[in-house]
Design a protein around this motif. Structure first.
Motif, PDB file in Angstrom:
ATOM      1  N   GLN A 103      -7.670  12.027 -20.788  1.00 55.31           N
ATOM      2  CA  GLN A 103      -6.698  11.968 -19.693  1.00 55.31           C
ATOM      3  C   GLN A 103      -6.372  13.355 -19.124  1.00 55.31           C
ATOM      4  N   MET A 104      -7.418  14.001 -18.635  1.00 54.17           N
ATOM      5  CA  MET A 104      -7.252  15.348 -18.076  1.00 54.17           C
ATOM      6  C   MET A 104      -6.716  15.281 -16.646  1.00 54.17           C
ATOM      7  N   PRO A 105      -6.014  16.328 -16.215  1.00 54.95           N
ATOM      8  CA  PRO A 105      -5.523  16.314 -14.834  1.00 54.95           C
ATOM      9  C   PRO A 105      -6.679  16.518 -13.838  1.00 54.95           C
ATOM     10  N   PRO A 106      -6.544  15.991 -12.626  1.00 57.87           N
ATOM     11  CA  PRO A 106      -7.572  16.178 -11.604  1.00 57.87           C
ATOM     12  C   PRO A 106      -7.856  17.669 -11.421  1.00 57.87           C
ATOM     13  N   GLY A 107      -9.145  18.012 -11.391  1.00 60.59           N
ATOM     14  CA  GLY A 107      -9.536  19.420 -11.227  1.00 60.59           C
ATOM     15  C   GLY A 107     -10.079  20.019 -12.506  1.00 60.59           C
ATOM     16  N   VAL A 108      -9.784  19.383 -13.653  1.00 58.29           N
ATOM     17  CA  VAL A 108     -10.243  19.950 -14.941  1.00 58.29           C
ATOM     18  C   VAL A 108     -10.873  18.823 -15.786  1.00 58.29           C
ATOM     19  N   PRO A 109     -12.133  18.454 -15.442  1.00 59.90           N
ATOM     20  CA  PRO A 109     -12.721  17.302 -16.134  1.00 59.90           C
ATOM     21  C   PRO A 109     -13.223  17.612 -17.550  1.00 59.90           C
TER      22      PRO A 109
END
Ligand code: RP5
Length: 170
Positions: A103-109
């Protein structure tokens, strides 16, 4: 040969799972680094590992952790290399680690494989390398053919013998 893949584990207790990653990379003849480094217990070392990965020649990082599994995320925060996360079943059947890793934030996959699926992490890393290395790509194609042959043999045996005899002879 310089290692192309970095395997980093939140604890040496992850090694029981991550040996499968090392094993599959070894089968494909791909060099790798393997070490222990915790996002929480050794935060500076985790930062250094990720920040120096490109200059060391790594192409992919595979990071395992259980519980509050932040190591793969910390790697992804500090490098532009692809990061594969392996959630480890330490508590809660690994569900905590799965969610913390994926469940990473958008921008850091972080490309997250299944709980304790160290083997798939290795194969995914090889597939990434295979996009630029025909030798690895050919080996992957052979790997898939061998896998399909094995399933086809099982299907043929089951269809021929019926399920009861199949189970007896298994
Ligand atoms: C995580 O905590 C590690 O990746 C490991 O899966 C779990 C337990 O660590 P140990 O107490 O066994 O060192 O950070």
């Amino acid at each position: 040969m310089k290692p192309l893949i970095g395997i980093i584990m939140g604890s040496d207790s992850d090694l029981k799972v991550m040996q499968e990653t090392a094993k599959v990379l070894g089968e494909f003849g791909v060099e790798f680094e393997i070490t222990v480094c915790s996002a929480h217990r050794t935060p500076e070392r985790a930062h250094e590992f990720a920040a120096g990965a490109i200059s060391r020649g790594l192409k992919v990082i595979i990071a395992s952790a259980g519980g509050a599994a932040h190591l793969a995320g910390v790697m992804a925060a500090n490098t532009t290399l692809p990061v594969i996360g392996v959630p480890i079943d330490w508590k809660l059947n690994g569900l905590d680690a799965l969610l913390s890793t994926a469940q990473m934030p958008p921008g850091v996959p972080v490309a997250t494989v299944g709980i304790d699926n160290g083997k798939n992490a290795g194969l995914l890393a090889l597939q990434i390398l295979g996009t630029a290395d025909p030798d690895i790509a050919n080996k992957l194609a052979r790997y898939k053919t061998t896998m399909a042959d094995s399933v086809n043999k099982k299907a043929e045996k089951l269809e021929k013998e019926g399920y009861k005899k199949y189970l007896e002879n298994k």
